[in-house]
Design a protein around this motif. Structure first.
Motif, mmCIF file in Angstrom:
data_model
loop_
_atom_site.group_PDB
_atom_site.id
_atom_site.type_symbol
_atom_site.label_atom_id
_atom_site.label_comp_id
_atom_site.label_asym_id
_atom_site.label_seq_id
_atom_site.Cartn_x
_atom_site.Cartn_y
_atom_site.Cartn_z
ATOM 1 N N ALA A 1 -30.709 -21.022 -32.947
ATOM 2 C CA ALA A 1 -30.057 -22.303 -32.670
ATOM 3 C C ALA A 1 -28.646 -22.096 -32.148
ATOM 4 O O ALA A 1 -28.219 -22.734 -31.166
ATOM 5 N N ASP A 2 -27.909 -21.195 -32.782
ATOM 6 C CA ASP A 2 -26.539 -20.923 -32.339
ATOM 7 C C ASP A 2 -26.505 -20.337 -30.935
ATOM 8 O O ASP A 2 -25.619 -20.640 -30.140
ATOM 9 N N LYS A 3 -27.484 -19.484 -30.642
ATOM 10 C CA LYS A 3 -27.554 -18.875 -29.312
ATOM 11 C C LYS A 3 -27.774 -19.941 -28.240
ATOM 12 O O LYS A 3 -27.123 -19.924 -27.185
ATOM 13 N N VAL A 4 -28.674 -20.874 -28.498
ATOM 14 C CA VAL A 4 -28.934 -21.944 -27.524
ATOM 15 C C VAL A 4 -27.685 -22.806 -27.347
ATOM 16 O O VAL A 4 -27.327 -23.174 -26.218
ATOM 17 N N ILE A 5 -27.020 -23.131 -28.435
ATOM 18 C CA ILE A 5 -25.786 -23.929 -28.353
ATOM 19 C C ILE A 5 -24.727 -23.191 -27.536
ATOM 20 O O ILE A 5 -24.093 -23.766 -26.638
ATOM 21 N N SER B 1 -37.073 -33.169 -28.301
ATOM 22 C CA SER B 1 -38.181 -33.320 -29.242
ATOM 23 C C SER B 1 -37.925 -32.529 -30.520
ATOM 24 O O SER B 1 -38.219 -33.007 -31.628
ATOM 25 N N ALA B 2 -37.383 -31.324 -30.371
ATOM 26 C CA ALA B 2 -37.111 -30.485 -31.532
ATOM 27 C C ALA B 2 -36.046 -31.115 -32.430
ATOM 28 O O ALA B 2 -36.158 -31.091 -33.664
ATOM 29 N N LEU B 3 -35.023 -31.698 -31.811
ATOM 30 C CA LEU B 3 -33.982 -32.359 -32.597
ATOM 31 C C LEU B 3 -34.517 -33.610 -33.282
ATOM 32 O O LEU B 3 -34.144 -33.919 -34.425
ATOM 33 N N TRP B 4 -35.366 -34.348 -32.612
ATOM 34 C CA TRP B 4 -35.980 -35.527 -33.229
ATOM 35 C C TRP B 4 -36.863 -35.097 -34.399
ATOM 36 O O TRP B 4 -36.856 -35.724 -35.462
ATOM 37 N N TYR B 5 -37.621 -34.030 -34.203
ATOM 38 C CA TYR B 5 -38.455 -33.472 -35.273
ATOM 39 C C TYR B 5 -37.598 -33.109 -36.481
ATOM 40 O O TYR B 5 -37.944 -33.419 -37.627
ATOM 41 N N LYS B 6 -36.460 -32.488 -36.255
ATOM 42 C CA LYS B 6 -35.580 -32.128 -37.362
ATOM 43 C C LYS B 6 -34.996 -33.374 -38.024
ATOM 44 O O LYS B 6 -34.971 -33.479 -39.261
ATOM 45 N N LYS B 7 -34.539 -34.314 -37.218
ATOM 46 C CA LYS B 7 -33.960 -35.537 -37.787
ATOM 47 C C LYS B 7 -34.981 -36.284 -38.631
ATOM 48 O O LYS B 7 -34.626 -36.923 -39.633
ATOM 49 N N ARG B 8 -36.249 -36.207 -38.245
ATOM 50 C CA ARG B 8 -37.317 -36.855 -39.004
ATOM 51 C C ARG B 8 -37.693 -36.043 -40.255
ATOM 52 O O ARG B 8 -38.746 -36.270 -40.839
ATOM 53 N N ASN B 9 -36.828 -35.110 -40.628
ATOM 54 C CA ASN B 9 -37.075 -34.252 -41.791
ATOM 55 C C ASN B 9 -38.318 -33.390 -41.583
ATOM 56 O O ASN B 9 -39.109 -33.192 -42.492
ATOM 57 N N PHE B 10 -38.449 -32.908 -40.332
ATOM 58 C CA PHE B 10 -39.484 -31.938 -39.983
ATOM 59 C C PHE B 10 -40.899 -32.511 -40.101
ATOM 60 O O PHE B 10 -41.840 -31.782 -40.383
ATOM 61 N N VAL B 11 -41.026 -33.798 -39.888
ATOM 62 C CA VAL B 11 -42.335 -34.455 -39.839
ATOM 63 C C VAL B 11 -42.826 -34.413 -38.396
ATOM 64 O O VAL B 11 -42.103 -34.823 -37.476
ATOM 65 N N VAL C 1 -39.644 -39.836 -46.165
ATOM 66 C CA VAL C 1 -38.576 -38.896 -46.495
ATOM 67 C C VAL C 1 -37.310 -39.334 -45.768
ATOM 68 O O VAL C 1 -37.368 -39.919 -44.691
ATOM 69 N N PRO C 2 -36.157 -39.048 -46.346
ATOM 70 C CA PRO C 2 -34.909 -39.465 -45.705
ATOM 71 C C PRO C 2 -34.657 -38.646 -44.449
ATOM 72 O O PRO C 2 -35.029 -37.470 -44.372
ATOM 73 N N PRO C 3 -34.020 -39.227 -43.440
ATOM 74 C CA PRO C 3 -33.709 -38.472 -42.224
ATOM 75 C C PRO C 3 -32.669 -37.397 -42.492
ATOM 76 O O PRO C 3 -31.868 -37.496 -43.420
ATOM 77 N N VAL C 4 -32.707 -36.360 -41.666
ATOM 78 C CA VAL C 4 -31.733 -35.278 -41.752
ATOM 79 C C VAL C 4 -30.556 -35.617 -40.839
ATOM 80 O O VAL C 4 -30.742 -36.008 -39.682
ATOM 81 N N GLU C 5 -29.367 -35.489 -41.344
ATOM 82 C CA GLU C 5 -28.172 -35.730 -40.535
ATOM 83 C C GLU C 5 -27.917 -34.503 -39.660
ATOM 84 O O GLU C 5 -27.739 -33.397 -40.166
ATOM 85 N N LEU C 6 -27.929 -34.707 -38.358
ATOM 86 C CA LEU C 6 -27.682 -33.596 -37.444
ATOM 87 C C LEU C 6 -26.202 -33.248 -37.435
ATOM 88 O O LEU C 6 -25.338 -34.107 -37.619
ATOM 89 N N GLY C 7 -25.915 -31.977 -37.182
ATOM 90 C CA GLY C 7 -24.539 -31.530 -37.110
ATOM 91 C C GLY C 7 -23.883 -31.903 -35.791
ATOM 92 O O GLY C 7 -24.537 -32.350 -34.842
ATOM 93 N N ARG C 8 -22.588 -31.711 -35.722
ATOM 94 C CA ARG C 8 -21.818 -32.065 -34.514
ATOM 95 C C ARG C 8 -22.344 -31.331 -33.287
ATOM 96 O O ARG C 8 -22.527 -31.937 -32.225
ATOM 97 N N ASN C 9 -22.602 -30.030 -33.412
ATOM 98 C CA ASN C 9 -23.089 -29.259 -32.268
ATOM 99 C C ASN C 9 -24.486 -29.692 -31.853
ATOM 100 O O ASN C 9 -24.830 -29.680 -30.660
ATOM 101 N N GLU C 10 -25.315 -30.074 -32.820
ATOM 102 C CA GLU C 10 -26.659 -30.541 -32.496
ATOM 103 C C GLU C 10 -26.600 -31.881 -31.762
ATOM 104 O O GLU C 10 -27.363 -32.111 -30.810
ATOM 105 N N MET D 1 -22.969 -27.565 -41.113
ATOM 106 C CA MET D 1 -21.963 -26.517 -41.057
ATOM 107 C C MET D 1 -22.342 -25.514 -39.988
ATOM 108 O O MET D 1 -23.478 -25.038 -39.947
ATOM 109 N N GLN D 2 -21.442 -25.185 -39.129
ATOM 110 C CA GLN D 2 -21.728 -24.270 -38.039
ATOM 111 C C GLN D 2 -21.765 -22.847 -38.555
ATOM 112 O O GLN D 2 -20.941 -22.415 -39.346
ATOM 113 N N ARG D 3 -22.769 -22.069 -38.109
ATOM 114 C CA ARG D 3 -22.906 -20.696 -38.548
ATOM 115 C C ARG D 3 -22.426 -19.767 -37.450
ATOM 116 O O ARG D 3 -22.763 -19.924 -36.288
ATOM 117 N N ALA D 4 -21.655 -18.762 -37.816
ATOM 118 C CA ALA D 4 -21.193 -17.767 -36.856
ATOM 119 C C ALA D 4 -22.217 -16.657 -36.774
ATOM 120 O O ALA D 4 -22.654 -16.118 -37.777
#
Length: 471
Positions: free
Chosen positions: A418-422, A455-465, A94-103, A1-4
């Motif tokens: 994260a929102d600022k970078v996007i 790398s940061a997105l891969w880290y997140k998708k790996r459930n922060f491993v 651990v299960p992978p994290v589903e990235l959002g559309r903006n990610e 969910m995108q945060r404003a």
């Protein structure tokens, strides 16, 4: 969910902040001004460099965090204190994290940089858009991008393996400085040494142990995720004389000048310990690099921090973020990730606009800056590699901000980052570097920004491993 995220105007005027950043800083007279560098140079050198003899007694400096006295044969070996980094302990699947559309869109933008700056003949990426040179630090960032792109399903395993194979083949065949270690810089077109003395029998002007240390980390990550490359990596490391970059339990680099060769200790707090981990992985004793010496505690905006008391103590957030994502250790005495996050969170609140300081390429002169949390008695000071304060400095680094956003994912401020970078990337094909003090974009599209985003997105998708642990 995108945060404003509410956008605020800076409470301080640009002129007020700029005045503070450009306060007199006479100590920078000790920085080197005599080294000839390619114009423009989009990175800080990552090596020892020669300094003005009439300015300071020590005649060597290190552009990106180092120096020490020359080794003398009668110097007593210091007691080794075992406090190395320990990679994150194995965890249950651990299960992978589903990235959002903006990610996912951000990941595609980041990888677009690598599609545009790949050199098919050498397997190397340009360090900056259309700038056909690379350091070993940048080569590590390229390997990180390939593995991360595969992990994010931006490329197939077959394409990742093909690209890695070319990169490793080039590393095996590199003309080495003095037939020992990789030169500071290479052409990404030819994989031949570039920079000063590149066409002489020495094959360049020296090596950076810090750059090589980062590469060693990513070679280890590669073979842990892809055991099929283990033999290729072993042949590379057997060919390189890595022992030359380690002395007395810490890291040493070499610089060749017109008169002599200078062999000096490299690395200051943060950068040293991060890079030393690569040599530790390769089997070297780097325990001195982890000793708590030459360290002072200070306060920056009420937050206690440790600073290196030696000269040229560049202090940015970069090595702490890289260590967190790649290795995962946060408990060592030297790791200040938590304090730096809180400090910059507080600063952003004070400025009513996100401030994240890091080293980065620039889209204008001086082309590279160290945006220091603290250096030589001054906080929040941006300087060029030569030591001069930077006018209209970068105050927000997209790469480090996004790295912090995944390392502190449960905190509201990380969501703002994260929102600022996007938002900063919406009108760009790849991820720009950051934001200047006057609000303008730093559009020096470069390998390290886009690699760390991946790398940061891969880290997140790996459930922060941490990435060093195979998933």
């Amino acid at each position: 969910m995108q945060r404003a995220t509410p956008q605020h105007r800076n409470a301080l005027s640009t002129s007020t902040v700029l005045t503070a950043l450009l306060m007199p800083f006479s100590v920078f007279a000790t920085f080197n001004t005599d080294i000839d560098e390619a114009e423009p140079s989009f990175y800080g050198g990552r090596s020892v460099t020669h300094s003005n003899k009439d300015v300071m007694t020590s005649d060597i400096q290190f552009q990106r965090r180092a120096i020490a006295p020359t080794i003398t044969m009668n110097e007593t070996e210091r007691e080794k204190v075992p406090s190395k980094i320990e990679a994150a302990s194995p965890t249950m699947a651990v299960p992978p994290v589903e990235l959002g559309r903006n990610e996912k869109l951000l990941a595609k933008k980041a990888y677009f940089y690598f599609e545009q700056n790949w050199n098919e003949e050498t397997g190397l990426f340009n360090s900056v858009q259309s700038y056909h040179h690379s350091t070993m630090w940048d080569v590590a960032s390229g390997i990180a991008a390939i593995l991360s792109a595969e992990g994010l399903e931006l490329i197939s395993s077959e394409e990742a393996d093909s690209r890695l194979q070319k990169t490793l083949a080039t590393l095996q065949a590199l003309p080495l400085y003095d037939n020992s270690l990789p030169n500071r810089e290479y052409s990404t077109h030819s994989a031949q040494p570039s920079g000063k003395y590149s066409s002489t029998p020495s094959n360049g002007n020296g090596w950076s142990a810090l750059d090589i240390g980062r590469l060693l980390i990513w070679l280890e990550i590669t073979q842990r995720h892809k055991p099929a490359f283990k033999d290729s990596i072993r042949r590379i490391l057997d060919h390189w004389k890595l022992e030359k970059a380690v002395s007395q339990g810490t890291l040493y680099g070499e610089l060749k000048t017109s008169k002599t060769k200078h062999y000096r200790q490299e690395g200051r707090l943060g950068y040293l310990q991060y890079a030393a981990y690569g040599f530790d992985l390769a089997g070297f004793d780097v325990s001195t690099a982890y000793e708590q010496q030459d360290i002072e505690q200070i306060l920056v905006d009420g937050i206690p921090l440790l600073v290196d008391q030696r000269n040229l103590p560049y202090f940015t957030t970069d090595p702490y973020v890289l260590a967190g994502i790649e290795i995962g250790a946060k408990t060592q005495w030297w790791n200040q990730l938590d304090a730096l996050y809180q400090l910059q969170k507080n600063k952003s609140s004070q400025q009513q606009s996100p401030w994240i300081f890091a080293e980065d390429a620039m889209s204008r002169s001086p082309w590279f800056s160290y945006n220091n949390i603290y250096i030589y008695g001054s906080a929040w000071l941006s300087i060029a590699p030569g030591g001069k304060p930077v006018e209209n400095p970068q105050v927000f680094s997209n790469k480090v901000a996004f790295g912090l956003s995944v390392l502190f994912y449960d905190d509201d401020f990380s969501h703002q980052l994260a929102d600022k970078v996007i938002n900063n990337s919406l009108t760009h094909r790849s991820i720009p570097t950051g934001i200047y003090l006057n609000g303008g974009p730093n559009s020096a599209y470069n390998i390290n920004t886009n690699s760390l985003i991946l790398s940061a997105l891969w880290y997140k998708k790996r459930n922060f491993v941490p990435l060093i642990k195979p998933g």
